[in-house]
Design a protein around this motif. Sequence first.
Motif, PDB file in Angstrom:
ATOM      1  N   MET A 127       0.805  -1.230   0.000  1.00  0.00           N
ATOM      2  CA  MET A 127       0.000   0.000   0.000  1.00  0.00           C
ATOM      3  C   MET A 127       0.835   1.275   0.000  1.00  0.00           C
ATOM      4  O   MET A 127       0.286   2.364   0.198  1.00  0.00           O
ATOM      5  CB  MET A 127      -0.919   0.023   1.239  1.00  0.00           C
ATOM      6  CG  MET A 127      -2.019  -1.021   1.241  1.00  0.00           C
ATOM      7  SD  MET A 127      -3.156  -0.867  -0.148  1.00  0.00           S
ATOM      8  CE  MET A 127      -3.933   0.678   0.207  1.00  0.00           C
ATOM      9  N   LEU A 138     -10.450   3.710  -1.046  1.00  0.00           N
ATOM     10  CA  LEU A 138      -9.845   2.374  -1.210  1.00  0.00           C
ATOM     11  C   LEU A 138     -10.920   1.291  -1.269  1.00  0.00           C
ATOM     12  O   LEU A 138     -12.025   1.463  -0.747  1.00  0.00           O
ATOM     13  CB  LEU A 138      -8.916   2.077  -0.027  1.00  0.00           C
ATOM     14  CG  LEU A 138      -7.811   3.094   0.274  1.00  0.00           C
ATOM     15  CD1 LEU A 138      -7.085   2.687   1.553  1.00  0.00           C
ATOM     16  CD2 LEU A 138      -6.830   3.196  -0.886  1.00  0.00           C
ATOM     17  N   GLU A 142      -8.080  -3.348   0.162  1.00  0.00           N
ATOM     18  CA  GLU A 142      -7.017  -2.367   0.413  1.00  0.00           C
ATOM     19  C   GLU A 142      -7.132  -1.801   1.831  1.00  0.00           C
ATOM     20  O   GLU A 142      -6.123  -1.605   2.517  1.00  0.00           O
ATOM     21  CB  GLU A 142      -7.098  -1.234  -0.619  1.00  0.00           C
ATOM     22  CG  GLU A 142      -6.637  -1.668  -2.012  1.00  0.00           C
ATOM     23  CD  GLU A 142      -6.886  -0.614  -3.073  1.00  0.00           C
ATOM     24  OE1 GLU A 142      -6.079  -0.513  -4.004  1.00  0.00           O
ATOM     25  OE2 GLU A 142      -7.898   0.108  -2.980  1.00  0.00           O
TER      26      GLU A 142
END
Lengths: 232, 750
Positions: A127, A138, A142
Amino acid sequence: MFVHLHRVKKSYGTGETAAVVLKGVDLELGKGEVGVILGPSGSGKSTLLNLIGGIDHADSGTVTVGGSDVTGLNDNGLVEYRREHVGFIFQFYNLIPNLTVGENVEVVSHISKAPLPIDQVLEAVGMLDKKSRFPRELSGGEQQRVAIARAVVKNPQLLLCDEPTGALDFNTSRDILKLLQSINGDYGTTILMITHNTAISAMAHRVYKVRDGEIVETLANASILPAERMEW
Amino acid sequence: MGLGRKTRRTILERKAQYFGTAALIALSCLLYTLFNQLSFNTDAGTAAFVTDYAQEDASFVTAAPLSGISGLEARFGLLIEQGESFDDTVSEGRTLRVFAEMSKVNKYAVIKGRPLSAENDLLLDPAYAKTNGISIGDTITIRGSSFTVAGFMSLPHYIYPLKKESDLLNAPGSFGIAVIGKDKYKSFETESHFYSVKVMGNAGTNADAKLEELKKHLKQQGTVILKWMNTDENPRVTLSTSKMDSMKTIGSIMPVAILLLTCVLTAVVMQRMLARESVIIGTLYAQGYRRGEITRHYLCYPLFVALGGAVAGTVLGLAALRPMLDYMTGYFNIPIASVSLSITHLAVSLLLPLGLLLVSVYAAIRRKLVHTPIELLRGGGEQRKTGFLERRAKLDRLKFAAKFKIREQLRSVPRSLFLLLGVALATMLLLLGFTMKSSIDYMLKDSYESTYKYRYEYMFNSMRQGAPPNGGETFSAAPFASGPGSPINFTAYGVISDTHSISLNNRNGKPIAFDRVVITKPLAERLNVKPDDTIKMVSKLDSRLYSIKVDEVADSYVGELLFMPLESFNELLGFPAESYLGVWSQQPLNIPDHELLSSSTAAEMRQAFDSLTQPMQAMLGVISLLSFMIGLIVIYVVTSLIIEENKDNISLMKVLGYRKKEVYSLILNSSAVTVVLGFLLGVPLLVFSLKAMYRSLADSAGIVMPVKMSVVYVGVGFVIIYLIFELSKAMSKKKIAAIPMAEALKSRAE
């Protein structure tokens, strides 16, 4: 054993309305192992995790983590315990919405004595390129990666995961599990995970089946399956 | 609709937000009702002076008694009555100005007690009586005669009982007025007299013209007018009007400002609630509730808050009206027999908050209801986009705590704006009292004490010539306007060149010599003149136009004054050489009372100042309390909102191992910067507002005051505002402590 629970009991409410959630649980998990707690809703899994994580007090019995008696700690002691030794990962990520990815990880790193470098951890969870994004920008997977980075950045001895893939699709779930497995391998972090998904038990050293406030079965798994090979 | 219980429970669950909002509304309604009903009553009282008690339109003093008064009345359509007064020194430093009862003009108004009937009856002004502990029925002695206080009264030309026209403040402890019967007055054999004129009928705009005609006629008849003053220039009337006008301004601006602030707050609170209740609204929608029904339900919140606050505030305002009126009439002797209420103001006070809040909340609800039920069920309303400021803020170099606090402020701009404006308003109110005190301190203590060096002033009731009484220093004074019909009036003084009684400095702090024409800074500012400019001035006594070159501008705020050498003064006005109207001295002079128009001491200015300080301190206390309450409510409500919105984050922090102090610091201190900014915004806003207010005071009452803001007071103000912030934090700690860690473990999707 790194995590050791002995005759742990917990109930909520008093008198006639009292609900016994844990009825004298015994549990053992070795250092650097992955443990999975399986069980239906209301079986007491989360309560078990809360007691090990120092979020709640047991009514009786002992909870020992890394040789320290968690049940003997007062509120301030529990704060220090959670601060230094335990990382949490939640089903719905629990990121702070108005902080960026990097800042969400910083929430933990700035109170830790010896945190890992934020960029290193973000890179490890894939990330780093989204460090300046806000959580709402996101995907679910994520966001869970960020939550893992946040839990790992303090380099905890114990990582507690409450249904970490419960809100994710199959492929994303597998990615997350792979990530947890690599953290376990790379950092030697002991991981205890709650899940409904029995397939996940394939990646655990120990599997605990909980029903109605009791551990009804403990299984030792000699052949750990890599996460990328898991199917359900 | 079965949602009534939900409304009640939600309000009780979030007491700080809803009761805080209601308290702000109550405060604004209290102020609105109190100030506006007060103005309504004082206006009625002031109007009564004109209609019922024949307030004069002008008064004048002549060198010799006027003859043929009835002829003048008939010719010009006027009422003219000779008035008489003398000053009686009741005790050291205490003077009572005794008037003979008038029957045509300036008739006394009985405020309490009974009118004059017996020969030795006397009526007193209530402020003097109250300050000196005199009650109705008491006996007081004047020049050896005993009088019984029959009651308290007010005079239409002495609404604000100033001893001298140049005074700014009345001092009921050292000066008061009294009225006695005409016959009794004659027994004192005084020669001091004046004439009061009232234009007959509906005077309106031609009143000035009629007065001008009279003045012209008298001059043609050879009458020497020593003094002339129209009522609209009489500080004993205009000061009361301007003070009441400033009260009206405060009464109309301050409550509306608080009310607008409350509207922003309510809108913020409601938007937050609607954001939280997206799923509930979606469920109601899905269950078949109509938009109108949902709108009506959510309008119940502002309805309860606005109605509760407005009713409570209005009732409290009405309850405070009578005591406040009594307090006011203690300073401005206005005849107010009974309290009457303005229905318009009452309706505005009750309905304006309701209208404003319902509209602002209605708009917020309708914005929410544009979403479909499915969007709402998915928490659609809650999922907002990242704000422009949030996205733009470059905080990488800052420490985490600073980043967190800044992000928290950027998260809700309306909330931060509300806090900013609330603190700015509280700051303005807090510093208002301090700054006004600083200004008056500067003007009276610094300016007056450094300018007026004499200890006694005696004004004669006729022109004098020759040597002054031993130890006295001669001077003259006359009223002027800056042009025909100009509203700018000032007093010109003729003083001896080597005067020791007056001292003025120029801008550089150097003493100014009095062998030239000097004007004070306030007058220079109003006339927009600088040294070596020539000004035009019209005498109020004979209406003649003069031109005079200004040599210096004095850096002094004593008033709008012009000083010139006494010889030049006499020459300019055509007075005999070496003539004068007054004497200044360092020690008391033995001048018979009947030769004097008035006498005063420098100590009286100090007394007047002291007498002002006391009610001012009370006022300061009330305003400070008000600002304290506004500050506390605003900060507390915003802190509650922040805690409410951060419930999950606080819980998460606890789970992650944050210590109590760390959580308090991050959450509660996030507003600190906004509070400081609000304070910093409030200071220039106050200076700007005060300048505007003082300018209007200069226009209406001719008082020019400097805006002086002491650094010490600003520092004290900041400490108080910050203490309020700390108090609010302390009150909020419990709420944070009560948030369980389990909140973080409940499902939450971003």
